[in-house]
Enzyme design. Structure first.
Site, PDB file in Angstrom:
ATOM      1  N   LYS A   1      32.527  23.978 -17.238  1.00  0.00           N
ATOM      2  CA  LYS A   1      31.286  24.737 -17.068  1.00  0.00           C
ATOM      3  C   LYS A   1      30.276  23.815 -16.404  1.00  0.00           C
ATOM      4  O   LYS A   1      30.172  22.632 -16.766  1.00  0.00           O
ATOM      5  CB  LYS A   1      30.784  25.183 -18.444  1.00  0.00           C
ATOM      6  CG  LYS A   1      29.500  26.017 -18.400  1.00  0.00           C
ATOM      7  CD  LYS A   1      29.100  26.476 -19.798  1.00  0.00           C
ATOM      8  CE  LYS A   1      27.877  27.367 -19.801  1.00  0.00           C
ATOM      9  NZ  LYS A   1      27.514  27.835 -21.148  1.00  0.00           N
TER      10      LYS A   1
ATOM     11  N   SER B   1      26.948  32.771 -21.592  1.00  0.00           N
ATOM     12  CA  SER B   1      26.691  32.149 -20.317  1.00  0.00           C
ATOM     13  C   SER B   1      27.892  31.454 -19.703  1.00  0.00           C
ATOM     14  O   SER B   1      27.856  31.111 -18.519  1.00  0.00           O
ATOM     15  CB  SER B   1      25.550  31.135 -20.450  1.00  0.00           C
ATOM     16  OG  SER B   1      25.909  30.092 -21.352  1.00  0.00           O
TER      17      SER B   1
ATOM     18  N   SER C   1      27.699  31.837 -26.288  1.00  0.00           N
ATOM     19  CA  SER C   1      28.155  31.728 -24.901  1.00  0.00           C
ATOM     20  C   SER C   1      29.596  31.300 -24.690  1.00  0.00           C
ATOM     21  O   SER C   1      30.059  31.306 -23.555  1.00  0.00           O
ATOM     22  CB  SER C   1      27.243  30.791 -24.119  1.00  0.00           C
ATOM     23  OG  SER C   1      26.085  31.487 -23.768  1.00  0.00           O
TER      24      SER C   1
HETATM   25  N1  GLN Z   1      23.010  35.019 -24.916  1.00  0.00           N
HETATM   26  C1  GLN Z   1      22.322  33.950 -25.592  1.00  0.00           C
HETATM   27  C2  GLN Z   1      21.113  33.545 -24.797  1.00  0.00           C
HETATM   28  O1  GLN Z   1      20.892  34.121 -23.796  1.00  0.00           O
HETATM   29  C3  GLN Z   1      23.244  32.789 -25.840  1.00  0.00           C
HETATM   30  C4  GLN Z   1      23.390  31.853 -24.709  1.00  0.00           C
HETATM   31  C5  GLN Z   1      24.229  30.674 -25.040  1.00  0.00           C
HETATM   32  O2  GLN Z   1      24.934  30.659 -26.050  1.00  0.00           O
HETATM   33  N2  GLN Z   1      24.119  29.642 -24.220  1.00  0.00           N
HETATM   34  O3  GLN Z   1      20.412  32.662 -25.152  1.00  0.00           O
END
Ligand code: GLN
Length: 507
Positions: free
Chosen positions: A80, A155, A179
């Site tokens: 990532k 993400s 994410s």
């Molecule tokens: N969807 C969550 C956010 O937008 C989690 C994102 C994540 O785990 N990096 O913050």
């Protein structure tokens, strides 16, 4: 070995093929680089490093020829783009960091490289890991390989999509509020977010430091266990790293439970079902897949018990205060002075800061910086931030009450299957609400997994994957992986792959 057979191999299977000299790391690397290039339209990769990858593959083949073994030796993966890498640019999905080259590798990257993995490239993600659909990347969205008109989740959307489309056997991801788990669920792959502190955060571009945690996305629990063993472990450079001896998660995954038998490998395992995780509003397709998955776990010997996480709904406001508060502080370093983007034209220093940040950050990142700055400001701190911290503690305590009654907790990962691209463009809060089932474990710092549990049977999302979430107590990754592995020995959802995309990535 035929090319088609090659990319169907997961981490463990490819490791075996490499050991048996049925394929070399160089051959596997070439084949997957070609696949990544041929699937550009998925949007999963941000940067590929063909020459460096082939050099690493040659080294892995040489190490093997010299007698070295190791389950990851010569296995191609990608990271990532939130992990900094010395040989490849790191963007965190942001224009702010376009072209940025780190002087060092993140600990997770370095450890996986030491285990012999080959780094093919960097994978697309939401800007600074903020999002649930991978539509917040400054470099374009990622498409879901099961339906290119839908989001892959976020993400870590690039990681999940690449693994699902068989472009890679596995990839790294990070999970702050879901994410790893949510894109794994949307793309039908397996992902684990370990206990906070298990993987070093050194070299992970920080979003919300008290929540950020790295983990693998792969085809199976077994593959995740192999990667997690290499990625994890104490790191003196991360002050929140857990001081524990190295763990062999693969051995834990295979270790039979006391009192279990081959037919009932999960005998004695109590799985708690929080009633708040099964609301009437849960999509019928998700509900249906989960119920049959729970039936499989029962048939393997697990018992299901009712538990309660009464503050589940509150995890949304709590997380969306704490995460932006930490983000507003972490992102203050992007000021155009030390690294990253700097505005070309400005009047004075304050104007340089303002223009740099206005140009460099996307809308969602700006929204969170504003919320975070607001809730930390004088006069509001007690009302919002401190309250949220108190509730965070209570949410963690609720889990401990559950774990007095059960060994693992099961539930959905998300309230629905993957939604269409653009569906939430005008409504950021809709995406926040969809995080309801992943946020509680994140706030408590507990380990959580998503495993493929079925496919939506009907409606517009028919055929899309549904994930089952399993949550464990602190450092219970071994129990989680063992249960997930037993489930995957008894089901084949994790082996199914999406129909091949056409030449340019189109169906
Ligand atoms: N969807 C969550 C956010 O937008 C989690 C994102 C994540 O785990 N990096 O913050």
């Amino acid at each position: 070995m035929t090319a088609a057979a090659l990319h169907e191999l997961g981490v463990a299977a490819l490791g075996r093929a490499l050991r048996a000299r049925e394929v070399s790391s160089v051959e596997a690397t070439r084949h997957l680089l070609d696949r990544l290039a041929a699937h550009e339209r998925l949007g999963a990769a941000l940067a590929l490093a063909p020459e460096a990858a082939l050099a690493q593959a040659r080294t892995a083949d040489d190490r093997r020829a010299a007698g070295e073994t190791g389950p990851l030796l010569g296995v191609p993966i990608a990271h990532k783009d939130i992990f900094v890498t010395r040989d490849l640019p790191t963007t965190a999905g942001s224009r702010m960091l376009a072209g940025y080259l780190s002087p060092f590798d993140a600990t997770v990257v370095a450890r996986l490289a030491a285990a012999g993995t080959v780094t093919l490239g960097k994978l697309n993600c939401d800007e600074f890991a903020m999002g649930s659909a991978n539509e917040n990347s400054a470099f374009g969205p990622v498409r879901n390989p099961w339906d290119p008109a839908r989001v892959p989740g976020g993400s870590s959307g690039g990681s999940a999509a690449a693994v699902a489309a068989r472009l890679l056997p596995a990839a790294t991801g990070t999970d702050t509020g879901g994410s790893i788990r949510q894109p794994a669920s949307f793309c039908g792959v397996t992902g684990i977010k370990p206990t906070y502190g298990v993987c070093s955060r050194w070299g992970m571009v920080a979003f919300a430091s008290s929540l950020d945690q790295a983990g693998p996305l792969a085809r199976s629990a077994e593959d995740c266990a192999l990667l997690l063993s290499a990625m994890s472990g104490f790191d003196p450079r991360d002050s929140t790293s857990a001081e524990r001896p190295p763990q062999d998660y693969h051995a834990m995954l295979l270790q039979p439970r006391a009192g279990a038998s081959a037919a009932r490998p999960l005998a004695g395992l109590r799985i708690g079902l929080p009633r708040e995780f099964f609301p009437a509003a849960l999509a019928a397709d998700v509900q249906g897949a989960l119920q049959s998955a729970l039936g499989v776990l029962e048939s393997l010997g697990a018992s299901l018990v009712d538990v309660s996480l009464p503050r589940t709904e509150l995890s949304i406001p709590v997380y969306y205060l704490i995460a932006p508060a930490e983000a507003s502080s972490n992102l203050s370093r992007f000021d155009g002075v030390k690294f990253g983007h700097r505005a070309a034209h400005y009047a004075d220093l304050a104007d340089m800061y303002a223009k740099t940040r206005a140009e460099g950050f996307g809308a969602e990142v700006k929204r969170r910086i504003m919320i975070g700055t607001y809730v930390l400001s004088h006069g509001y701190y007690d009302a919002y931030y401190l309250q949220a911290q108190r509730l965070r503690r209570m949410i963690a305590d609720d889990f401990q009450q559950c774990f007095a009654l059960c060994d693992l907790i099961a539930g959905p990962v998300a309230p629905s299957v993957a939604w269409p691209l653009g569906a939430q463009d005008d409504d950021p809060v809709a995406a926040y609400l969809a995080d309801i089932f992943t946020l509680p474990a994140s706030l408590a710092g507990l380990p959580g997994m998503s495993i493929p549990a079925g496919f939506a049977a009907s409606g517009a999302g028919a055929g899309l994957p549904v994930g089952l979430q399993l949550i464990g107590d602190y450092f219970a990754e071994g129990t989680l992986l063992h249960a997930a592995h037993a489930f995957q020995q008894a089901s084949d959802f994790h082996r199914r792959s999406p129909a091949p995309l056409g030449a340019a990535g189109a169906r």
